[in-house]
Write a protein that holds these residues in place. Structure first.
Motif, short mmCIF file in Angstrom:
data_model
loop_
_atom_site.label_atom_id
_atom_site.label_comp_id
_atom_site.label_asym_id
_atom_site.label_seq_id
_atom_site.Cartn_x
_atom_site.Cartn_y
_atom_site.Cartn_z
N THR A 163 0.95 -1.29 0.05
CA THR A 163 0.09 0.00 0.15
C THR A 163 0.92 1.04 0.00
O THR A 163 0.32 2.33 -0.20
N VAL A 164 2.19 1.25 0.36
CA VAL A 164 3.00 2.29 0.24
C VAL A 164 3.93 1.94 -0.60
O VAL A 164 4.76 0.94 -0.70
N PRO A 165 4.24 3.14 -1.69
CA PRO A 165 5.33 2.58 -2.76
C PRO A 165 6.74 2.30 -2.17
O PRO A 165 7.15 2.97 -1.09
N LEU A 166 7.08 1.31 -2.79
CA LEU A 166 8.53 0.74 -2.20
C LEU A 166 9.54 1.82 -2.42
O LEU A 166 10.23 2.10 -1.70
N PRO A 167 9.54 2.81 -3.55
CA PRO A 167 10.70 3.78 -3.38
C PRO A 167 10.53 4.50 -2.15
O PRO A 167 11.60 5.18 -1.77
N ARG A 168 9.34 5.04 -1.76
CA ARG A 168 9.20 5.83 -0.59
C ARG A 168 9.74 5.31 0.95
O ARG A 168 10.43 5.81 1.44
N LEU A 169 9.44 4.07 0.86
CA LEU A 169 9.92 3.07 1.77
C LEU A 169 11.49 3.14 1.76
O LEU A 169 11.91 3.29 3.10
N LEU A 170 12.05 3.05 0.64
CA LEU A 170 13.45 2.86 0.82
C LEU A 170 14.28 4.28 1.21
O LEU A 170 15.08 4.32 1.88
#
Length: 199
Positions: free
Chosen positions: A180-187
């Protein structure tokens, strides 16, 4: 299809092999999505692909390698991306940009999330994925050494290991949050927690 400059020209046989490999991987990923990774057997994949079990092993040493076909170019793409970053860019920020290919899902986000789930939850897949990390670390190290002058000490290896650890944490969180949260943002969040990223 025109071969990009600098890319090796592949023979017809090799192009055919890569096309078959991609087709088998696509079939397998669909089966993993519908049945689950652990529940899908090599025999089932081979049958769906119209080949024998022995032929399957000519393309993939293990079932885990079928799942990780989506990630097999990440190390080389990360190396290319790092080498193209501006010379004056902080190394931590440059490493974040180098990892962009590994977190970009493209059009098939469902398959990417399924792959990530298997990496996180299956010890056998995780073990194979760690081998990809080792390959990426070796490919990135010369450029990190060149940019930092960290020859002869663990600095370059520590920087890369830290960045890959952040990638691991981002993937785990992405799976926990069911994509639900974009992977690039989590990185970005993971690497920013270790050291601020330059704008």
């Amino acid at each position: 299809m025109v071969t990009p400059p600098g890319e090796p020209v592949l023979s017809l046989r090799e192009r055919t092999r890569l096309a078959v490999k991609a087709q088998v991987a696509e079939i397998a990923l669909e089966m993993f999505l519908s049945r689950g990774f652990e529940q899908t057997t090599i025999e089932q994949i081979a049958k769906a692909a119209g080949m024998s079990r022995a032929t399957f092993f000519r393309y993939f040493p293990t079932k885990e390698d079928v799942l990780l076909v989506m990630t097999e170019d990440h190390a080389r793409h990360a190396q290319d991306a790092l080498e193209q970053r501006p010379e004056d860019e902080p190394i931590w920020t440059a490493l974040r940009h180098a990892l962009e290919p590994a977190v970009r899902q493209g059009k098939d986000s469902a398959a990417a999330l399924q792959t990530a789930r298997a990496i996180v939850r299956s010890p056998s897949v995780r073990s194979r994925y760690q081998e990809r990390y080792l390959q990426m670390r070796e490919l990135l190290r010369p450029e990190v050494v060149r940019r930092t002058g960290a020859t002869g000490d663990p600095g370059a290896s520590a920087l890369i290991a830290g960045a890959l650890g952040c990638l691991d944490a981002a993937i785990e969180t992405w799976v926990e949050r069911d994509g639900t949260v974009p992977l690039p943002r989590l990185l970005d969040q993971a690497m920013g927690a270790v050291h601020p990223l330059a704008p």
